[in-house]
Design a protein around this motif. Structure first.
Motif, PDB file in Angstrom:
ATOM      1  N   ASP A  12      58.097  11.933  85.658  1.00 41.90           N
ATOM      2  CA  ASP A  12      57.146  10.884  84.791  1.00 41.90           C
ATOM      3  C   ASP A  12      57.905  10.252  83.488  1.00 41.90           C
ATOM      4  OD1 ASP A  12      54.851  11.179  86.576  1.00 41.90           O
ATOM      5  OD2 ASP A  12      54.098  12.760  85.160  1.00 41.90           O
ATOM      6  N   HIS A  15      62.245   5.409  83.299  1.00 40.52           N
ATOM      7  CA  HIS A  15      62.384   4.071  83.803  1.00 40.52           C
ATOM      8  C   HIS A  15      63.385   3.766  84.884  1.00 40.52           C
ATOM      9  CE1 HIS A  15      65.890   4.112  81.197  1.00 40.52           C
ATOM     10  NE2 HIS A  15      65.928   2.851  81.955  1.00 40.52           N
ATOM     11  N   GLU A  18      61.450   4.476  88.105  1.00 37.51           N
ATOM     12  CA  GLU A  18      60.570   3.519  88.507  1.00 37.51           C
ATOM     13  C   GLU A  18      61.393   2.652  89.212  1.00 37.51           C
ATOM     14  OE1 GLU A  18      58.748   2.176  84.963  1.00 37.51           O
ATOM     15  OE2 GLU A  18      57.666   4.270  84.713  1.00 37.51           O
TER      16      GLU A  18
END
Length: 84
Positions: A12, A15, A18
């Protein structure tokens, strides 16, 4: 780990993770290959080995990439793996 062809270790708030998820999702949607995301912080053994390297991408159980996923290289690895 899971039995998906592509496994992506993430955490979590990362970046790079992601970005890697977006690449893996796009490539696997295109190729029809299975993929899964696994939280590196949820498994002590994975955390100990890969915590400093996320995202980590595996193809057919073999480490394919760390930190960044190149879509072209991932397609090539998936294609090579399905030929054998």
């Amino acid at each position: 780990m899971t039995d998906a062809r592509v496994v992506l270790l993430v955490r979590d708030g990362c970046h790079l993770c992601e970005e890697a998820v977006a690449v893996v999702r796009a490539v696997c949607t295109e190729t029809g290959d299975t993929w899964a995301v696994q939280d590196v912080d949820a498994d002590p053994a994975l955390h100990a080995e890969y915590s400093d390297h996320v995202p980590v991408t595996f193809v057919d159980g073999v480490r394919h990439a760390i930190w960044f996923v190149d879509g072209t290289a991932l397609r090539r690895a998936l294609s090579a793996g399905s030929a054998g």
